[in-house]
Design an enzyme around this catalytic site. Structure first.
Site, PDB file in Angstrom:
ATOM      1  N   ASP A   1       0.947  -1.245  -0.046  1.00 25.48           N
ATOM      2  CA  ASP A   1      -0.048  -0.006  -0.004  1.00 25.48           C
ATOM      3  C   ASP A   1       0.751   1.359   0.033  1.00 25.48           C
ATOM      4  O   ASP A   1       0.591   2.203  -0.590  1.00 25.48           O
ATOM      5  CB  ASP A   1      -1.031   0.058   1.170  1.00 25.48           C
ATOM      6  CG  ASP A   1      -0.205  -0.160   2.340  1.00 25.48           C
ATOM      7  OD1 ASP A   1       1.090  -0.324   2.526  1.00 25.48           O
ATOM      8  OD2 ASP A   1      -0.836  -0.368   3.417  1.00 25.48           O
ATOM      9  N   HIS A   2       1.964   1.192   0.491  1.00 25.23           N
ATOM     10  CA  HIS A   2       2.885   2.450   0.606  1.00 25.23           C
ATOM     11  C   HIS A   2       3.519   3.050  -0.573  1.00 25.23           C
ATOM     12  O   HIS A   2       4.087   4.180  -0.660  1.00 25.23           O
ATOM     13  CB  HIS A   2       3.540   2.235   1.899  1.00 25.23           C
ATOM     14  CG  HIS A   2       3.262   2.596   3.147  1.00 25.23           C
ATOM     15  ND1 HIS A   2       2.120   1.828   3.762  1.00 25.23           N
ATOM     16  CD2 HIS A   2       3.478   3.409   4.263  1.00 25.23           C
ATOM     17  CE1 HIS A   2       2.028   2.162   5.031  1.00 25.23           C
ATOM     18  NE2 HIS A   2       2.580   3.368   5.398  1.00 25.23           N
TER      19      HIS A   2
ATOM     20  N   SER B   1      11.855   6.413  16.322  1.00 30.10           N
ATOM     21  CA  SER B   1      11.313   5.182  15.994  1.00 30.10           C
ATOM     22  C   SER B   1      12.252   3.970  15.897  1.00 30.10           C
ATOM     23  O   SER B   1      13.348   4.198  15.600  1.00 30.10           O
ATOM     24  CB  SER B   1      10.839   5.546  14.576  1.00 30.10           C
ATOM     25  OG  SER B   1      11.593   5.976  13.722  1.00 30.10           O
TER      26      SER B   1
ATOM     27  N   ARG C   1      -2.394  12.450  10.119  1.00 35.69           N
ATOM     28  CA  ARG C   1      -1.136  13.198  10.332  1.00 35.69           C
ATOM     29  C   ARG C   1      -1.136  14.307   9.599  1.00 35.69           C
ATOM     30  O   ARG C   1      -1.541  14.099   8.444  1.00 35.69           O
ATOM     31  CB  ARG C   1       0.020  12.263  10.091  1.00 35.69           C
ATOM     32  CG  ARG C   1       0.570  11.377  11.283  1.00 35.69           C
ATOM     33  CD  ARG C   1       1.938  10.750  11.399  1.00 35.69           C
ATOM     34  NE  ARG C   1       1.569   9.944  12.573  1.00 35.69           N
ATOM     35  CZ  ARG C   1       2.391   8.982  12.626  1.00 35.69           C
ATOM     36  NH1 ARG C   1       3.054   8.427  11.866  1.00 35.69           N
ATOM     37  NH2 ARG C   1       2.102   8.461  13.948  1.00 35.69           N
TER      38      ARG C   1
ATOM     39  N   ASP D   1       3.888  -0.744  11.308  1.00 39.45           N
ATOM     40  CA  ASP D   1       3.478   0.442  10.968  1.00 39.45           C
ATOM     41  C   ASP D   1       2.801   1.080  12.277  1.00 39.45           C
ATOM     42  O   ASP D   1       1.937   0.280  12.937  1.00 39.45           O
ATOM     43  CB  ASP D   1       2.227   0.232   9.839  1.00 39.45           C
ATOM     44  CG  ASP D   1       2.011   1.574   9.147  1.00 39.45           C
ATOM     45  OD1 ASP D   1       2.352   1.960   8.139  1.00 39.45           O
ATOM     46  OD2 ASP D   1       0.960   2.478   9.789  1.00 39.45           O
TER      47      ASP D   1
ATOM     48  N   ARG E   1      14.080   1.273  14.283  1.00 40.95           N
ATOM     49  CA  ARG E   1      14.460   1.319  12.952  1.00 40.95           C
ATOM     50  C   ARG E   1      15.662   0.193  12.975  1.00 40.95           C
ATOM     51  O   ARG E   1      16.731   0.544  13.627  1.00 40.95           O
ATOM     52  CB  ARG E   1      14.548   2.457  12.387  1.00 40.95           C
ATOM     53  CG  ARG E   1      14.799   2.788  11.041  1.00 40.95           C
ATOM     54  CD  ARG E   1      15.150   4.083  10.623  1.00 40.95           C
ATOM     55  NE  ARG E   1      14.132   4.872  11.006  1.00 40.95           N
ATOM     56  CZ  ARG E   1      14.315   6.175  10.936  1.00 40.95           C
ATOM     57  NH1 ARG E   1      15.248   6.542  10.217  1.00 40.95           N
ATOM     58  NH2 ARG E   1      13.017   7.182  10.933  1.00 40.95           N
TER      59      ARG E   1
HETATM   60  S1  SF4 Z   1      -1.813   6.507   7.967  1.00 35.57           S
HETATM   61 FE1  SF4 Z   1      -0.195   5.378   7.328  1.00 35.57          FE
HETATM   62  S2  SF4 Z   1      -1.023   3.313   6.690  1.00 35.57           S
HETATM   63 FE2  SF4 Z   1      -2.740   4.792   6.835  1.00 35.57          FE
HETATM   64  S3  SF4 Z   1      -3.028   5.495   4.788  1.00 35.57           S
HETATM   65 FE3  SF4 Z   1      -1.789   6.954   5.780  1.00 35.57          FE
HETATM   66  S4  SF4 Z   1       0.182   6.086   5.238  1.00 35.57           S
HETATM   67 FE4  SF4 Z   1      -1.325   4.536   4.901  1.00 35.57          FE
END
Ligand code: SF4
Length: 758
Positions: free
Chosen positions: A95-96, A643, A448, A160, A645
């Site tokens: 997905d990323h 984080s 975010r 994640d 890593r």
């Molecule tokens: S918060 Fe993270 S997992 Fe969710 S859509 Fe955004 S980047 Fe993708």
């Protein structure tokens, strides 16, 4: 069926017994969080209660989920374990890596070709080792997990930070680094500091323009981005049980924004309905059997102040819609105050883009509520002023909302539907803009909104709101529009007020999908080749690290004496380097390039003791490695914070650094160094940091009798012929000493697994 029903049944069979055993140990009424945590202790029940915020405890999670960016190194490490299959059910989600530019079809097709080698690797390694593989386009990890894998009372780790989303379905779900995922897949325990507990009591009921998103926006405003650190938020009360399961997921998802370890809701009728609606009636039936233990005890919820470390109460009947931002998700504005805040702070009033969806807010309920606003605009001749972008969270949601006509409604208002992927939420957004640096505003239903997160422009003022508020403001094209009180003007010049959003929690005709994008792993993967080209610059099969030679360390060159803050980002920088996260040798070219050299106050410029010349740090270390000379990193306080890593521990190991000597470590990074077979030591007297000079050659003694709680000794050989020596400490337990001797934890797992086959 993609989920593991047998595992879930087995779990529920033993669950109530474990909770009863916990009662004897803890000796007070139990929160839900305590019930689930104690039920997942590594190898049975403990005989001691753990101290919140203090005790480090080993757990046995039920499941691992990985997104495509972080899965690469986690799986490359797992391949080193020698195991033929993962120890717990695990999945990979692509997905990323999909960049959003023009729309779903073209963007997905481009991503498949650009990321082909990564996708081929992930598909083949998943197939070989018994891991479920969700192809590019199948959806965003957390939405797919909620639809398929989360279950009440479960415990999951994911690579994640928004793994926490699964708390909406009653799972303790926690974001971790790839090394932790590797450990759990390889059959090792997973360590967590026993969390503090924050109770969030929800009274009243949502109505009108207010949605579940507004609850977490409000909580973020109360607790701020740090207020949840080291804590699990447990939601309860009549307001909690009235929320849809996906609404609960939204709240838990954004709990990552307040630093919470995770958030959770108790099992209720909404969760049961969601399980049944997503093809998991069997799971609901099993959960029903133990439902009294899938929620906190009555006594806890009647007197929460006695059992939680902190309690927050929110009356949903009085809660206003919120908009949070810019640049931080905890700057919370009730919508009635927001327009004034925009004007007072001189934030760009024009809303350029509204973006809805993502893993946070793309449920059927979210989409149907947002569409009810969009439909009004089309029906009443109101032209949408902002760009409008929709990111479905999964192919199942996309297919279902397309079938039910919602995507048509968005497209009619000029909306663009992106691939079922992260896209603009993680900066994978080729935003169309003449001036990529200009001051502008966007509004998203993501989670975010830190500077540059969405489009890389530090001047983009990103705000966060619910999908329905985002849609309304996008139609108005203005941040100062308040749909609760304000009017719009239609194409006939008439004043029009948008009606409150109307939504449906679950599709009346049920969810549907033609191809969910899931690849089940092979039953027997022994003949499957993992696809990694030897000439790839993005992927590299790992070689086992060498074992310790059994002798004290002598003649180590000082690679750097770092001054001040040295986070995992200073040690292994992100940004463009993330492209190489599956290629240890290439990404090692960023080793410590962000760290400040004590002796010249410069970054990435250190003295090569072999030539006397100054050069970039990775090159200098490669010169030491080529010459067969060991080296050491010296640093200040809290080395490796930030984080988790694994690259920050693997890179120095790969390049031949043997030891890291610091005033203090961030605990997770210290453990990561130990796992990789590095020697992680601390000054007994922090003043000894000052004794280390640029041309020092360093010995580490007493290693031949390396033992728990037994200090080691460092000897400095200065250039002028003098020496200094001092004791240094370590926190290795017996197991970790074995890791050091074996050259890393994975070397031990591989050996043990091989021995068990003999
Ligand atoms: S918060 Fe993270 S997992 Fe969710 S859509 Fe955004 S980047 Fe993708």
């Amino acid at each position: 069926m993609v989920f593991d029903l047998d595992m879930i049944k087995r779990f529920y069979e033993g669950y109530s017994q474990k909770v009863e055993a916990t009662r004897k140990v803890v000796n007070h009424p139990l929160t839900l969080t305590e019930k689930i945590l104690y039920a997942h202790l590594w190898q049975g029940n403990a005989d001691a209660a753990f101290e919140r915020g203090k005790s480090y405890v080993d757990f046995a999670p039920d499941r691992v989920a990985m997104q495509d960016a972080t899965a690469q190194m986690a799986l490359l490490q797992f391949m080193q374990s020698g195991r033929t299959k993962v120890s717990v059910p695990s999945t990979v989600h692509c997905d990323h890596l999909i960049q959003a530019e023009v729309g779903a079809v073209a963007d997905l097709s481009r991503a498949k070709s650009q990321n082909k080698e990564v996708y081929d690797f992930l598909a083949s390694v998943s197939n070989k080792y018994g891991i479920g593989f969700w192809k590019p386009g199948a959806g965003i990890i957390h939405q797919v997990v909620l639809e398929n894998y989360a279950f009440p009372g479960g415990m999951m780790i994911g690579t994640d930070s928004h793994t926490v989303n699964a708390g909406g379905l009653g799972t303790i779900a926690i974001g971790v680094g790839g090394a932790d995922a590797c450990d759990v897949m390889a059959g090792l325990p997973w360590e967590l500091k026993f969390p503090k507990l924050i109770g969030v009591k929800l009274t009243g009921k949502l109505s009108g323009w207010t949605s579940a998103k507004d609850i977490i926006l409000k909580v973020a405003g109360i607790l701020t981005v740090k207020g949840g650190t080291g804590a699990i938020l447990e939601y309860f009360g009549e307001g909690a049980t009235s929320l849809s399961c996906t609404g609960k997921g939204t709240i838990c998802n954004m709990g990552a924004e307040i630093g919470a370890t995770t958030s959770i809701f108790g099992y209720d009728i909404k969760m049961a309905e969601y399980l049944k609606g997503t093809g998991r009636a069997e799971v609901a039936a099993e959960a029903d059997k133990v439902q009294e233990n899938l929620t906190g005890d009555n006594e806890v919820y009647d007197h929460p102040e006695k059992y939680f470390d902190q309690v927050i109460e929110i009356n949903l009947s009085e809660l206003e819609p919120h908009i949070n931002g810019p640049f931080t998700p905890d700057l919370a504005w009730p919508i009635s105050k927001f327009a004034e805040a925009v004007r007072t702070n001189n934030w760009p009033e024009e809303l350029e883009v509204g973006l809805i969806g993502s893993c946070t807010n793309s449920s059927y309920e979210d989409i149907s509520r947002a569409a009810s606003i969009a439909r009004q605009a089309s029906d009443q001749g109101i032209k949408t002023k902002s760009e409008f972008i929709i990111t479905p969270g999964s192919e199942q949601v996309r297919y279902t909302v397309a079938r039910d006509g919602y995507l048509d409604i968005f497209e009619k208002m000029g909306g663009v539907v992106l691939a079922n992927a992260c896209g603009p939420c993680i900066g994978q957004w080729a935003r169309h803009s003449k001036d990529p640096n200009r001051k502008n505003s966007i509004l998203t239903s993501y989670n975010r909104n830190f500077a540059k997160r969405n489009d890389g422009n530090p001047n983009t003022h990103a705000f966060v709101a619910s999908p329905e508020i985002t849609t309304a403001l996008a139609i108005a094209g203005s941040l100062t529009f308040n749909p609760v009180t304000d009017y719009l003007t239609n194409d006939k010049g008439e004043k029009v007020k948008l009606e409150e959003p109307q939504g449906i929690e679950m599709p009346l005709k049920g969810f549907a999908v033609e191809d969910a994008g899931f690849q089940a792993p092979a039953e027997d993967g022994s003949n499957i080749q993992v696809a990694v080209s030897p000439t790839s610059d993005r992927l590299q099969i790992l070689e086992p690290f060498p074992t310790w030679n059994g002798a004290d360390l002598s003649g180590l060159k000082l690679l750097i004496k770092a001054k001040g803050k040295c986070t995992t980002d200073h040690i292994s920088m992100a940004g463009p380097w993330l492209k190489y996260r599956g290629h240890l040798d290439n990404i090692s070219n960023n080793l410590l390039i962000g760290a400040l050299n004590f002796f010249n106050e410069k970054t990435n410029l250190v003295k090569n003791q072999l030539t006397g010349e100054y050069g970039p740090l990775p090159e200098t270390q490669r010169a030491y490695k080529a010459a067969g000379v060991g080296s050491i990193i010296v640093a200040d306080e809290n080395y490796g914070e930030g984080s988790s890593r694994e690259h920050a521990a693997m890179e120095p190991r790969h390049l031949g650094v043997i030891a890291v000597l610091v005033k203090s470590f961030a605990r997770i990074h210290e453990t990561n160094l130990k796992k990789q077979g590095m020697l992680a030591i601390t000054f007994n007297n922090k003043e000894d940091y000052n004794k280390i000079l640029e041309d020092d050659v360093i010995d580490i003694k007493e290693l031949t009798s390396f033992a728990v709680d037994s200090p080691l000794e460092v000897v400095l050989h200065h250039k002028d012929g003098t020496t200094d020596s001092f004791p240094v400490n370590h926190t290795y337990n017996e197991q970790q000493i074995e890791w050091f001797k074996a050259g890393g934890a994975l070397n031990i797992i591989r050996k043990e697994f091989a021995d068990s086959k003999k």
